[in-house]
Design an enzyme around this catalytic site. Structure first.
Site, PDB file in Angstrom:
ATOM      1  N   ASN A 118      -0.951  11.309  -1.571  1.00 20.81           N
ATOM      2  CA  ASN A 118       0.352  10.688  -1.131  1.00 20.81           C
ATOM      3  C   ASN A 118       1.333  10.428  -1.948  1.00 20.81           C
ATOM      4  O   ASN A 118       0.866   9.185  -2.622  1.00 20.81           O
ATOM      5  CB  ASN A 118       0.036   9.519   0.177  1.00 20.81           C
ATOM      6  CG  ASN A 118       1.177   8.804   0.657  1.00 20.81           C
ATOM      7  OD1 ASN A 118       2.229   9.426   0.599  1.00 20.81           O
ATOM      8  ND2 ASN A 118       1.054   7.690   1.303  1.00 20.81           N
ATOM      9  N   LYS A 151       4.332   9.078  -1.687  1.00 23.25           N
ATOM     10  CA  LYS A 151       5.535   8.315  -1.244  1.00 23.25           C
ATOM     11  C   LYS A 151       6.558   8.640  -1.752  1.00 23.25           C
ATOM     12  O   LYS A 151       7.106   9.813  -1.884  1.00 23.25           O
ATOM     13  CB  LYS A 151       4.767   6.919  -1.844  1.00 23.25           C
ATOM     14  CG  LYS A 151       3.151   6.797  -1.521  1.00 23.25           C
ATOM     15  CD  LYS A 151       2.876   5.068  -1.898  1.00 23.25           C
ATOM     16  CE  LYS A 151       1.125   5.180  -1.559  1.00 23.25           C
ATOM     17  NZ  LYS A 151       1.144   3.873  -1.195  1.00 23.25           N
ATOM     18  N   HIS A 210       0.850   6.189   8.812  1.00 28.20           N
ATOM     19  CA  HIS A 210       0.675   5.492   7.717  1.00 28.20           C
ATOM     20  C   HIS A 210       1.427   4.184   7.631  1.00 28.20           C
ATOM     21  O   HIS A 210       2.181   3.751   8.249  1.00 28.20           O
ATOM     22  CB  HIS A 210       1.359   6.473   6.582  1.00 28.20           C
ATOM     23  CG  HIS A 210       0.973   5.809   5.104  1.00 28.20           C
ATOM     24  ND1 HIS A 210       1.344   4.617   4.529  1.00 28.20           N
ATOM     25  CD2 HIS A 210      -0.081   6.205   4.172  1.00 28.20           C
ATOM     26  CE1 HIS A 210       0.706   4.245   3.408  1.00 28.20           C
ATOM     27  NE2 HIS A 210      -0.235   5.530   3.310  1.00 28.20           N
ATOM     28  N   GLU A 239       2.509   1.968   5.646  1.00 32.51           N
ATOM     29  CA  GLU A 239       4.139   1.832   5.308  1.00 32.51           C
ATOM     30  C   GLU A 239       4.883   2.220   6.356  1.00 32.51           C
ATOM     31  O   GLU A 239       6.154   1.496   6.210  1.00 32.51           O
ATOM     32  CB  GLU A 239       4.268   2.566   3.922  1.00 32.51           C
ATOM     33  CG  GLU A 239       3.400   1.569   2.916  1.00 32.51           C
ATOM     34  CD  GLU A 239       3.200   2.728   1.664  1.00 32.51           C
ATOM     35  OE1 GLU A 239       3.543   3.713   1.543  1.00 32.51           O
ATOM     36  OE2 GLU A 239       2.032   2.134   0.678  1.00 32.51           O
ATOM     37  N   GLU A 242      -7.298   3.216   6.384  1.00 40.59           N
ATOM     38  CA  GLU A 242      -6.836   2.881   5.269  1.00 40.59           C
ATOM     39  C   GLU A 242      -6.461   1.189   5.532  1.00 40.59           C
ATOM     40  O   GLU A 242      -5.484   1.025   6.017  1.00 40.59           O
ATOM     41  CB  GLU A 242      -5.585   3.390   5.250  1.00 40.59           C
ATOM     42  CG  GLU A 242      -5.296   4.941   4.649  1.00 40.59           C
ATOM     43  CD  GLU A 242      -4.326   5.351   3.892  1.00 40.59           C
ATOM     44  OE1 GLU A 242      -4.696   6.046   2.850  1.00 40.59           O
ATOM     45  OE2 GLU A 242      -3.184   5.287   4.252  1.00 40.59           O
ATOM     46  N   GLY A 253      -2.495   0.173  -2.584  1.00 35.31           N
ATOM     47  CA  GLY A 253      -1.402  -0.043  -3.472  1.00 35.31           C
ATOM     48  C   GLY A 253      -1.555  -1.444  -4.027  1.00 35.31           C
ATOM     49  O   GLY A 253      -0.739  -1.908  -5.044  1.00 35.31           O
ATOM     50  N   SER A 281      -6.404   2.281  -2.803  1.00 30.94           N
ATOM     51  CA  SER A 281      -6.830   2.111  -4.186  1.00 30.94           C
ATOM     52  C   SER A 281      -8.109   2.742  -4.647  1.00 30.94           C
ATOM     53  O   SER A 281      -8.793   2.195  -5.405  1.00 30.94           O
ATOM     54  CB  SER A 281      -7.044   0.457  -4.428  1.00 30.94           C
ATOM     55  OG  SER A 281      -5.837  -0.101  -4.256  1.00 30.94           O
TER      56      SER A 281
HETATM   57  C1  PEP Z   1      -1.931   5.426   0.567  1.00 27.30           C
HETATM   58  O1  PEP Z   1      -0.795   5.496   0.199  1.00 27.30           O
HETATM   59  O2  PEP Z   1      -2.464   6.021   1.570  1.00 27.30           O
HETATM   60  C2  PEP Z   1      -2.972   4.803  -0.595  1.00 27.30           C
HETATM   61  C3  PEP Z   1      -4.073   4.710  -0.336  1.00 27.30           C
HETATM   62  O3  PEP Z   1      -2.433   4.498  -1.552  1.00 27.30           O
HETATM   63  P1  PEP Z   1      -3.102   3.829  -2.882  1.00 27.30           P
HETATM   64  O4  PEP Z   1      -4.137   4.597  -3.181  1.00 27.30           O
HETATM   65  O5  PEP Z   1      -1.976   3.823  -4.007  1.00 27.30           O
HETATM   66  O6  PEP Z   1      -3.705   2.560  -2.588  1.00 27.30           O
END
Ligand code: PEP
Length: 252
Positions: free
Chosen positions: A13, A15, A97, A99, A165, A171, A211
């Site tokens: 992803n 973003k 997601h 976000e 998630e 993040g 992460s």
């Molecule tokens: C994500 O954007 O779905 C995500 C898991 O980001 P990160 O790996 O940066 O935590």
């Protein structure tokens, strides 16, 4: 990899990162990595989709949108439709997601509508669910996961992939321990069994996101109900992303 295991899937992803040149360079370096032990799909931002789809043409790596509008066309400034994603070369789309849920106030019902819209055009929805830090601290994790899952699937898509998630891990550099992740994945698979039956639930891939990096991927993927990853930050570096994908081929 054990012969009984579901084939892993890893999503990247991106973003709101990268310009076209970065995307082209990434694809060149990534595709030089050779055969991989997992299915892979990249989720670039909308303006990068044609560049990435072209770079991935003829490969096994899929391309997906980060969101879509439930309607096929219309007066929705700033939104993107399923047909537009397909036209840009997508076969996948992220739905729900965190976000999007938190920055844009997306409800469980809207996530369901988006997943259903995705299927109308042959896009596979990757539906994301996960609890916030406050919900985990209040011991509401399972209640939240069940609510998000049942809402997305009631009169929802027949075909989908799921990602767990935890919002507190996205993040932040704070990854769920393999035990915490496995507990949530197992819970989701048990709920899928109730909703879809044993065979369908066993066939479903449930990805972990939050992460993930080359250091923690091996231990996470060793858990039986983790079937791959949705990777944010580490998916911007082809070497790190490749290392995470390669971890899916080991039985550590
Ligand atoms: C994500 O954007 O779905 C995500 C898991 O980001 P990160 O790996 O940066 O935590």
């Amino acid at each position: 990899m054990s012969p009984n295991r579901r084939r892993p899937l890893v999503g990247g992803n991106w973003k709101m990162h990268f310009l076209r040149e970065d995307a082209t360079n990434f694809c060149g370096a990534f595709l030089a990595g050779g055969a991989l032990p997992a299915d892979v799909v990249l989720f670039p931002s909308f303006p990068l989709l044609p560049t990435v789809a072209e770079a991935l043409e003829g490969t096994d790596v899929g391309c997906g949108g980060q969101d879509l509008h439930p309607e096929d066309k219309g007066a929705h400034t700033g939104d993107v439709s399923g047909p537009q994603l397909v036209d840009a070369g997508c076969s996948w789309v992220l739905c729900g997601h965190s976000e999007r849920r938190h920055d844009h106030g997306e409800s469980d019902e809207l996530v369901r509508q988006k997943a259903v819209a995705a299927l109308r055009y042959g896009l596979t929805p990757l539906i994301c669910v996960g609890e916030t830090q406050a919900e985990r601290q209040a011991e509401r994790t399972f209640e939240v996961l069940e609510r998000q899952l049942r809402a997305a699937l009631s009169e929802g898509p027949a075909t989908f992939t799921l990602a767990y998630e935890p919002v507190w891990a996205i993040g932040t550099g704070e990854t769920a321990t393999p035990e915490i992740a496995q507990e949530a994945h197992r819970f989701l698979r048990d709920r899928l069994t109730e909703m879809l039956g044993e065979a369908a639930a066993q066939a479903k891939r449930i990805l972990y996101g939050g992460s993930v990096n080359p250091q923690n991927a091996d231990e996470l993927i060793s858990k039986p109900d983790l079937d791959g990853f949705l990777v944010g930050g580490a998916s911007l570096d082809p070497e790190k992303f490749l290392a995470i994908i390669r971890s899916c081929g080991s039985d550590s």
